[in-house]
Design an enzyme around this catalytic site. Structure first.
Site, PDB file in Angstrom:
ATOM      1  N   GLY A 168       0.766  -1.198   0.069  1.00 37.96           N
ATOM      2  CA  GLY A 168      -0.108  -0.098  -0.018  1.00 37.96           C
ATOM      3  C   GLY A 168       0.789   1.243  -0.165  1.00 37.96           C
ATOM      4  O   GLY A 168       1.994   1.353  -0.329  1.00 37.96           O
ATOM      5  N   ALA A 169       0.287   2.418   0.413  1.00 34.08           N
ATOM      6  CA  ALA A 169       0.950   3.526   0.077  1.00 34.08           C
ATOM      7  C   ALA A 169       1.339   3.911  -1.268  1.00 34.08           C
ATOM      8  O   ALA A 169       2.393   4.162  -1.574  1.00 34.08           O
ATOM      9  CB  ALA A 169       1.881   4.113   1.399  1.00 34.08           C
ATOM     10  N   HIS A 174       1.974   4.469  -5.178  1.00 34.71           N
ATOM     11  CA  HIS A 174       2.754   5.742  -6.021  1.00 34.71           C
ATOM     12  C   HIS A 174       2.927   5.252  -7.551  1.00 34.71           C
ATOM     13  O   HIS A 174       2.399   4.266  -7.786  1.00 34.71           O
ATOM     14  CB  HIS A 174       4.058   5.970  -5.308  1.00 34.71           C
ATOM     15  CG  HIS A 174       5.088   5.091  -5.035  1.00 34.71           C
ATOM     16  ND1 HIS A 174       5.756   4.205  -5.989  1.00 34.71           N
ATOM     17  CD2 HIS A 174       5.489   4.569  -3.930  1.00 34.71           C
ATOM     18  CE1 HIS A 174       6.247   3.396  -5.394  1.00 34.71           C
ATOM     19  NE2 HIS A 174       6.098   3.488  -4.316  1.00 34.71           N
ATOM     20  N   HIS A 206       4.371   1.652  -8.294  1.00 33.53           N
ATOM     21  CA  HIS A 206       3.456   0.514  -8.092  1.00 33.53           C
ATOM     22  C   HIS A 206       2.497   0.478  -9.302  1.00 33.53           C
ATOM     23  O   HIS A 206       2.050  -0.839  -9.804  1.00 33.53           O
ATOM     24  CB  HIS A 206       2.474   0.717  -6.767  1.00 33.53           C
ATOM     25  CG  HIS A 206       3.169   0.465  -5.438  1.00 33.53           C
ATOM     26  ND1 HIS A 206       3.397   1.874  -4.673  1.00 33.53           N
ATOM     27  CD2 HIS A 206       3.728  -0.655  -4.786  1.00 33.53           C
ATOM     28  CE1 HIS A 206       3.854   1.325  -3.544  1.00 33.53           C
ATOM     29  NE2 HIS A 206       4.172   0.182  -3.568  1.00 33.53           N
ATOM     30  N   GLY A 224       9.030  -4.957  -8.657  1.00 33.95           N
ATOM     31  CA  GLY A 224       9.677  -3.726  -9.118  1.00 33.95           C
ATOM     32  C   GLY A 224      11.246  -4.282  -9.188  1.00 33.95           C
ATOM     33  O   GLY A 224      11.793  -4.757  -8.098  1.00 33.95           O
ATOM     34  N   GLU A 225      12.173  -3.403  -9.978  1.00 31.78           N
ATOM     35  CA  GLU A 225      13.746  -3.787  -9.838  1.00 31.78           C
ATOM     36  C   GLU A 225      14.105  -2.824  -8.701  1.00 31.78           C
ATOM     37  O   GLU A 225      15.309  -3.034  -8.591  1.00 31.78           O
ATOM     38  CB  GLU A 225      14.280  -3.629 -11.102  1.00 31.78           C
ATOM     39  CG  GLU A 225      14.115  -4.763 -12.301  1.00 31.78           C
ATOM     40  CD  GLU A 225      14.405  -4.319 -13.586  1.00 31.78           C
ATOM     41  OE1 GLU A 225      15.123  -3.277 -13.942  1.00 31.78           O
ATOM     42  OE2 GLU A 225      14.315  -5.235 -14.450  1.00 31.78           O
ATOM     43  N   LYS A 226      13.507  -1.764  -8.368  1.00 28.99           N
ATOM     44  CA  LYS A 226      13.924  -1.064  -7.211  1.00 28.99           C
ATOM     45  C   LYS A 226      14.369  -1.949  -6.088  1.00 28.99           C
ATOM     46  O   LYS A 226      15.351  -1.862  -5.395  1.00 28.99           O
ATOM     47  CB  LYS A 226      12.644  -0.005  -6.734  1.00 28.99           C
ATOM     48  CG  LYS A 226      12.594   0.241  -5.263  1.00 28.99           C
ATOM     49  CD  LYS A 226      12.878   1.635  -5.256  1.00 28.99           C
ATOM     50  CE  LYS A 226      13.031   2.178  -3.808  1.00 28.99           C
ATOM     51  NZ  LYS A 226      12.199   1.302  -2.748  1.00 28.99           N
ATOM     52  N   SER A 271       7.282   4.297  -0.995  1.00 29.75           N
ATOM     53  CA  SER A 271       6.319   4.607  -0.056  1.00 29.75           C
ATOM     54  C   SER A 271       6.879   5.215   1.116  1.00 29.75           C
ATOM     55  O   SER A 271       6.372   6.116   1.867  1.00 29.75           O
ATOM     56  CB  SER A 271       5.700   3.417   0.583  1.00 29.75           C
ATOM     57  OG  SER A 271       4.972   2.606  -0.409  1.00 29.75           O
TER      58      SER A 271
END
Ligand code: AMP
Length: 278
Positions: free
Chosen positions: A31-32, A34, A37, A147-149, A186
């Site tokens: 959640g949270a 952005h 996501h 995500g690759e983050k 987030s």
């Protein structure tokens, strides 16, 4: 868009959809939400008939109670954002349903969960693996988007799927950044104004490292990046230049064509991570 809280209810819904031969794409989140996501949701929409997003702040992946307590929770806004993306199903389970008893499940990921985030956040990746395994069993998705983050997490999820033969295709998606280069997270909402101004220095320094095109050894490049970022008032927890498959640090560029530089930085009270191909 249906918002479903209970496991049995979402299971029934999914089995109806699967009976119609719909391809299901799944995006697990805490959640949270952005744009990072949402990029996963958009990719899933492109590739699948039905997109399921889960929103669950997974307590067992937090190694510090105050981090769990402070984690941003913005469910009403999250649901509005997902509605706009034409998301089909949102799964918002309770802790009691996800964890009816104390978890004892464990995994052996070899070195993958011992280095970097694993070294600084003991137990974190076992907590991630447990929740993802449970969610995969509930959602029965064809494809799942990450995500690759969170590069190390992505490699561990691929290994989890490989070890347990889970029938799902794992899709890695590129890092989405703010205009000033800060990787969206987030946790960015928790940065105090001074740290928010400093935080883009992380990606600037990673980009400088990439521009150096292997003109010095990995060890020297590590020191340059660490010193550059520490000089701004941010505090580097680690910066590792690693083999993207094994996640083990490299000492020689010749060993691989595509290294990955992974960093964790303390920005005041907020911990940020980022990475770049080198
Ligand atoms: P989280 O809610 O932080 O657990 O993240 C849910 C998913 O979104 C994970 O697969 C993350 O890697 C991904 N994600 C988070 N931030 C970004 C970003 N800036 N760009 C791309 N993917 C992201």
């Amino acid at each position: 868009m249906d918002v479903i809280q209970h496991i049995l209810e979402i299971r029934n819904k999914i089995s109806d959809l699967k009976a119609k031969n719909f391809r299901i794409g799944f995006v697990p989140t805490m959640g949270a939400l952005h744009e990072g996501h949402l990029s996963l949701v958009r990719k899933a929409k492109e590739e699948c008939n039905i997109v399921v997003v889960s929103i669950f702040v997974n307590p067992i992946q937090f190694n510090k109670p105050e981090d769990l307590k402070n984690y941003p929770r913005t469910i009403d806004n999250d649901l509005l954002m997902l509605e706009k993306e034409n998301c089909d199903l949102v799964f918002t389970p309770s802790e009691a349903e996800m964890y009816p008893k104390t978890e004892t499940l464990s995994f052996d990921f070899g070195a993958l969960d011992k280095v970097m985030e694993g070294a600084f956040r003991p137990g974190h990746f076992i907590g991630v693996a447990i929740v993802v395994k449970k969610l995969f069993e509930i959602i029965q998705q064809d494809k799942a988007y990450f995500g690759e983050k969170d590069f190390q997490q992505l490699q561990i999820i691929k290994e989890l799927v490989r070890q347990l033969n889970i029938p799902v295709e794992i899709i890695g998606c590129p890092i989405i950044r703010e205009k000033d280069g800060l990787a969206m997270s987030s946790r960015n909402a928790l940065l105090d104004p001074k740290m928010r101004i400093l935080a883009p220095e992380i990606y600037k320094s990673l980009q400088n490292a990439a521009l150096m095109e292997r003109s010095c050894t990995p060890q020297i490049l590590k020191e340059i990046v660490i010193n550059e970022i520490n000089a701004t008032g941010l505090r580097v927890e680690y910066f590792e230049i690693s083999n993207p498959q094994t996640l083990l640090p490299i000492s020689d560029w010749k060993a691989i064509t595509d290294a990955i530089g992974c960093i964790a930085v303390q920005a005041g009270k907020v911990r940020l991570i980022d990475n770049i191909k080198l």
